[in-house]
Design a protein around this motif. Structure first.
Motif, PDB file in Angstrom:
ATOM      1  N   LEU A  52      67.747  11.649-103.782  1.00 55.06           N
ATOM      2  CA  LEU A  52      67.583  10.960-102.507  1.00 55.06           C
ATOM      3  C   LEU A  52      68.938  10.731-101.834  1.00 55.06           C
ATOM      4  CD1 LEU A  52      65.872   9.614-100.383  1.00 55.06           C
ATOM      5  CD2 LEU A  52      65.678   7.595-101.850  1.00 55.06           C
ATOM      6  N   LEU A  53      69.956  10.383-102.616  1.00 50.64           N
ATOM      7  CA  LEU A  53      71.291  10.193-102.052  1.00 50.64           C
ATOM      8  C   LEU A  53      71.880  11.516-101.573  1.00 50.64           C
ATOM      9  CD1 LEU A  53      72.885   7.579-104.488  1.00 50.64           C
ATOM     10  CD2 LEU A  53      71.922   7.189-102.223  1.00 50.64           C
TER      11      LEU A  53
ATOM     12  N   ALA B 180      73.337  14.976 -96.934  1.00 55.89           N
ATOM     13  CA  ALA B 180      73.160  16.168 -96.103  1.00 55.89           C
ATOM     14  C   ALA B 180      72.793  15.794 -94.674  1.00 55.89           C
ATOM     15  CB  ALA B 180      72.085  17.068 -96.711  1.00 55.89           C
ATOM     16  N   GLU B 181      71.891  14.841 -94.516  1.00 59.26           N
ATOM     17  CA  GLU B 181      71.423  14.494 -93.167  1.00 59.26           C
ATOM     18  C   GLU B 181      72.459  13.692 -92.386  1.00 59.26           C
ATOM     19  OE1 GLU B 181      68.631  14.317 -89.938  1.00 59.26           O
ATOM     20  OE2 GLU B 181      69.118  15.683 -91.595  1.00 59.26           O
ATOM     21  N   PHE B 182      73.096  12.719 -93.020  1.00 58.38           N
ATOM     22  CA  PHE B 182      74.083  11.901 -92.314  1.00 58.38           C
ATOM     23  C   PHE B 182      75.389  12.659 -92.079  1.00 58.38           C
ATOM     24  CE2 PHE B 182      71.756   8.164 -94.407  1.00 58.38           C
ATOM     25  CZ  PHE B 182      70.997   7.929 -93.275  1.00 58.38           C
ATOM     26  N   SER B 183      75.594  13.746 -92.817  1.00 57.76           N
ATOM     27  CA  SER B 183      76.746  14.616 -92.558  1.00 57.76           C
ATOM     28  C   SER B 183      76.424  15.615 -91.447  1.00 57.76           C
ATOM     29  CB  SER B 183      77.152  15.373 -93.832  1.00 57.76           C
ATOM     30  OG  SER B 183      77.581  14.482 -94.842  1.00 57.76           O
ATOM     31  N   ARG B 184      75.166  15.958 -91.322  1.00 59.66           N
ATOM     32  CA  ARG B 184      74.735  16.924 -90.297  1.00 59.66           C
ATOM     33  C   ARG B 184      74.815  16.328 -88.898  1.00 59.66           C
ATOM     34  NH1 ARG B 184      70.180  18.399 -87.421  1.00 59.66           N
ATOM     35  NH2 ARG B 184      69.054  16.545 -88.152  1.00 59.66           N
ATOM     36  N   VAL B 185      74.366  15.076 -88.764  1.00 63.77           N
ATOM     37  CA  VAL B 185      74.308  14.425 -87.450  1.00 63.77           C
ATOM     38  C   VAL B 185      74.694  12.955 -87.595  1.00 63.77           C
ATOM     39  CG1 VAL B 185      72.540  15.948 -86.465  1.00 63.77           C
ATOM     40  CG2 VAL B 185      71.848  13.927 -87.791  1.00 63.77           C
ATOM     41  N   PRO B 186      75.071  12.285 -86.493  1.00 63.38           N
ATOM     42  CA  PRO B 186      75.343  10.854 -86.545  1.00 63.38           C
ATOM     43  C   PRO B 186      74.092  10.060 -86.928  1.00 63.38           C
ATOM     44  CG  PRO B 186      76.171  11.819 -84.506  1.00 63.38           C
ATOM     45  CD  PRO B 186      75.325  12.863 -85.157  1.00 63.38           C
ATOM     46  N   PHE B 187      74.306   8.819 -87.299  1.00 61.35           N
ATOM     47  CA  PHE B 187      73.211   7.957 -87.774  1.00 61.35           C
ATOM     48  C   PHE B 187      72.031   7.926 -86.813  1.00 61.35           C
ATOM     49  CE2 PHE B 187      71.224   3.752 -87.457  1.00 61.35           C
ATOM     50  CZ  PHE B 187      70.590   3.692 -88.689  1.00 61.35           C
ATOM     51  N   ASN B 188      72.295   7.705 -85.523  1.00 58.68           N
ATOM     52  CA  ASN B 188      71.203   7.546 -84.566  1.00 58.68           C
ATOM     53  C   ASN B 188      70.355   8.802 -84.422  1.00 58.68           C
ATOM     54  OD1 ASN B 188      71.797   4.874 -83.971  1.00 58.68           O
ATOM     55  ND2 ASN B 188      73.160   5.389 -82.274  1.00 58.68           N
ATOM     56  N   SER B 189      70.926   9.955 -84.732  1.00 59.67           N
ATOM     57  CA  SER B 189      70.189  11.217 -84.615  1.00 59.67           C
ATOM     58  C   SER B 189      69.574  11.659 -85.936  1.00 59.67           C
ATOM     59  CB  SER B 189      71.123  12.324 -84.101  1.00 59.67           C
ATOM     60  OG  SER B 189      71.664  11.995 -82.835  1.00 59.67           O
TER      61      SER B 189
ATOM     62  N   SER C 238      67.232  11.981 -89.166  1.00 58.07           N
ATOM     63  CA  SER C 238      65.774  11.959 -89.266  1.00 58.07           C
ATOM     64  C   SER C 238      65.320  11.603 -90.677  1.00 58.07           C
ATOM     65  CB  SER C 238      65.222  13.334 -88.878  1.00 58.07           C
ATOM     66  OG  SER C 238      63.877  13.475 -89.265  1.00 58.07           O
ATOM     67  N   ILE C 239      64.478  10.583 -90.769  1.00 57.90           N
ATOM     68  CA  ILE C 239      63.888  10.250 -92.063  1.00 57.90           C
ATOM     69  C   ILE C 239      63.048  11.415 -92.570  1.00 57.90           C
ATOM     70  CG2 ILE C 239      62.209   8.763 -93.226  1.00 57.90           C
ATOM     71  CD1 ILE C 239      63.219   6.431 -91.607  1.00 57.90           C
ATOM     72  N   ASN C 240      62.390  12.116 -91.653  1.00 52.12           N
ATOM     73  CA  ASN C 240      61.576  13.267 -92.053  1.00 52.12           C
ATOM     74  C   ASN C 240      62.413  14.312 -92.784  1.00 52.12           C
ATOM     75  OD1 ASN C 240      59.135  12.316 -91.076  1.00 52.12           O
ATOM     76  ND2 ASN C 240      59.396  13.246 -89.065  1.00 52.12           N
ATOM     77  N   ASN C 241      63.625  14.575 -92.269  1.00 52.49           N
ATOM     78  CA  ASN C 241      64.506  15.538 -92.930  1.00 52.49           C
ATOM     79  C   ASN C 241      64.931  15.044 -94.304  1.00 52.49           C
ATOM     80  OD1 ASN C 241      64.399  17.312 -90.803  1.00 52.49           O
ATOM     81  ND2 ASN C 241      66.322  16.637 -89.889  1.00 52.49           N
ATOM     82  N   ILE C 242      65.211  13.752 -94.395  1.00 46.78           N
ATOM     83  CA  ILE C 242      65.667  13.177 -95.667  1.00 46.78           C
ATOM     84  C   ILE C 242      64.575  13.273 -96.722  1.00 46.78           C
ATOM     85  CG2 ILE C 242      66.358  11.027 -96.803  1.00 46.78           C
ATOM     86  CD1 ILE C 242      67.788  10.276 -94.156  1.00 46.78           C
ATOM     87  N   ILE C 243      63.348  12.890 -96.366  1.00 46.87           N
ATOM     88  CA  ILE C 243      62.280  12.904 -97.368  1.00 46.87           C
ATOM     89  C   ILE C 243      61.887  14.338 -97.728  1.00 46.87           C
ATOM     90  CG2 ILE C 243      61.441  10.633 -96.693  1.00 46.87           C
ATOM     91  CD1 ILE C 243      59.159  11.955 -95.195  1.00 46.87           C
TER      92      ILE C 243
ATOM     93  N   ALA D 238      64.592  15.415-100.122  1.00 43.27           N
ATOM     94  CA  ALA D 238      64.480  14.663-101.379  1.00 43.27           C
ATOM     95  C   ALA D 238      63.164  14.943-102.107  1.00 43.27           C
ATOM     96  CB  ALA D 238      64.593  13.174-101.098  1.00 43.27           C
ATOM     97  N   GLU D 239      62.245  15.605-101.409  1.00 45.33           N
ATOM     98  CA  GLU D 239      60.937  15.941-101.977  1.00 45.33           C
ATOM     99  C   GLU D 239      60.170  14.691-102.390  1.00 45.33           C
ATOM    100  OE1 GLU D 239      61.801  18.667-105.136  1.00 45.33           O
ATOM    101  OE2 GLU D 239      62.128  20.352-103.774  1.00 45.33           O
ATOM    102  N   ILE D 240      60.128  13.730-101.448  1.00 46.85           N
ATOM    103  CA  ILE D 240      59.344  12.509-101.653  1.00 46.85           C
ATOM    104  C   ILE D 240      58.486  12.293-100.411  1.00 46.85           C
ATOM    105  CG2 ILE D 240      61.061  11.428-103.165  1.00 46.85           C
ATOM    106  CD1 ILE D 240      61.927   9.710-100.748  1.00 46.85           C
ATOM    107  N   SER D 241      57.512  11.415-100.523  1.00 48.34           N
ATOM    108  CA  SER D 241      56.647  11.104 -99.385  1.00 48.34           C
ATOM    109  C   SER D 241      57.283  10.007 -98.534  1.00 48.34           C
ATOM    110  CB  SER D 241      55.281  10.642 -99.889  1.00 48.34           C
ATOM    111  OG  SER D 241      55.400   9.376-100.532  1.00 48.34           O
ATOM    112  N   ARG D 242      56.803   9.888 -97.298  1.00 48.46           N
ATOM    113  CA  ARG D 242      57.295   8.813 -96.426  1.00 48.46           C
ATOM    114  C   ARG D 242      56.951   7.455 -97.031  1.00 48.46           C
ATOM    115  NH1 ARG D 242      58.880   7.708 -91.098  1.00 48.46           N
ATOM    116  NH2 ARG D 242      59.108   9.932 -90.719  1.00 48.46           N
TER     117      ARG D 242
END
Length: 209
Positions: A17-18, A23-32, A34-39, A42-46
Motif C-alpha cells: 500500500l505504501l 507511485a501515485e504521489f510521485s506521479r502527480v501532486p496531492f490534489n491530483s 487518485s485513490i482509485n489508482n492507489i487501490i 495496491a490490489e485492495i478494495s476501496r
C-alpha cells in the motif's frame, strides 16, 4: 494516522500500500492524486482502503512520515554543532536537508510536495516549534527546540516570538527548495540563495552607515 486494522496487516501488505502511495504521489501532486489508482496498484478494495485510512490526506502524511529521516533531530544536531547560533545552525541544516530530499529515490514525491506546498502542508512537515511549547517556563522546555538555541543572542521575546521566528526560517527554507525544483537549481545555487535570504533576516538589508 492509520487505523489499528492497517497495523494488523502483514508487513508485505502494508508495504504494498505504501509503494502504491509512493507511485501515485510521485506521479502527480496531492490534489491530483487518485485513490482509485492507489487501490488498483495496491490490489485492495476501496472498502479496505477506508478500513486502513480515514482519507487520502491521512495516507499522504503517513507516507511522508514513513519516509522522512528525523528532520527535527537533524536540525537539533546542526544547532548543537553551531553552539546554539540559530542562523549558523540553519546554514548547516539547509544543505543536509537539500541532499535528503533531492538525492533519495523519492525525489519526485518531494518535488511535487514542495512545488505545491500550501500553509497546511508546511505546518505538517516543519520540524519547528509550536507556540504552546514557548509559553512554558524556560526550565520546562527540555526536549524542545528552544533549548538548542542561544536565546541571549536574539533580540526577541522568547515566550512570544520564538515560534514565529522558527516558522519564518522554515518558510524561507521551504520556499528556497520550491524554487530549486521549479528552476532546476544546482545545490550550490540553492545554498547561495538560502544563505543570502538568511543574511537579510539576520543582518537587515540597509547599508551600514
Amino acid at each position: 494516522m492509520p487505523t489499528q486494522t492497517f497495523f494488523n496487516l502483514p508487513e508485505d501488505k502494508q508495504q504494498r500500500l505504501l509503494d502504491a502511495a509512493s507511485a501515485e504521489f510521485s506521479r502527480v501532486p496531492f490534489n491530483s492524486a487518485s485513490i482509485n489508482n492507489i487501490i488498483k496498484l495496491a490490489e485492495i478494495s476501496r472498502g479496505s482502503f477506508y478500513q486502513y485510512f480515514e482519507d487520502k490526506e491521512d495516507l499522504y502524511y503517513y507516507f511522508f512520515n514513513s519516509l522522512k529521516k528525523d528532520s527535527r533531530k537533524l536540525l537539533e544536531e546542526c544547532l548543537t554543532e553551531a553552539n546554539g547560533d540559530l542562523f549558523l545552525g540553519y546554514k548547516y541544516y539547509f544543505p543536509k536537508m537539500f541532499k535528503m530530499i533531492t538525492e533519495e529515490k523519492h525525489a519526485e514525491f518531494f518535488r511535487n510536495m514542495f512545488l505545491h506546498m500550501d500553509y497546511r502542508t508546511s505546518r505538517k512537515v516543519s520540524p519547528g516549534v509550536k507556540k504552546r511549547e514557548c509559553t512554558k517556563k524556560h526550565g520546562d522546555l527540555k526536549g524542545h527546540l528552544y533549548e538548542f538555541v542561544n536565546m541571549d543572542s536574539l533580540n526577541i521575546e522568547p515566550s512570544e516570538d520564538f515560534h514565529l521566528l522558527i516558522r519564518l526560517l522554515m518558510t524561507i527554507l521551504f520556499q528556497t527548495i520550491g524554487d530549486t525544483f521549479a528552476r532546476e537549481m544546482s545545490e550550490e545555487e540553492a545554498v547561495t540563495s538560502f544563505n543570502k535570504k538568511l543574511s537579510w533576516l539576520q543582518d537587515g538589508v540597509y547599508l551600514k552607515k
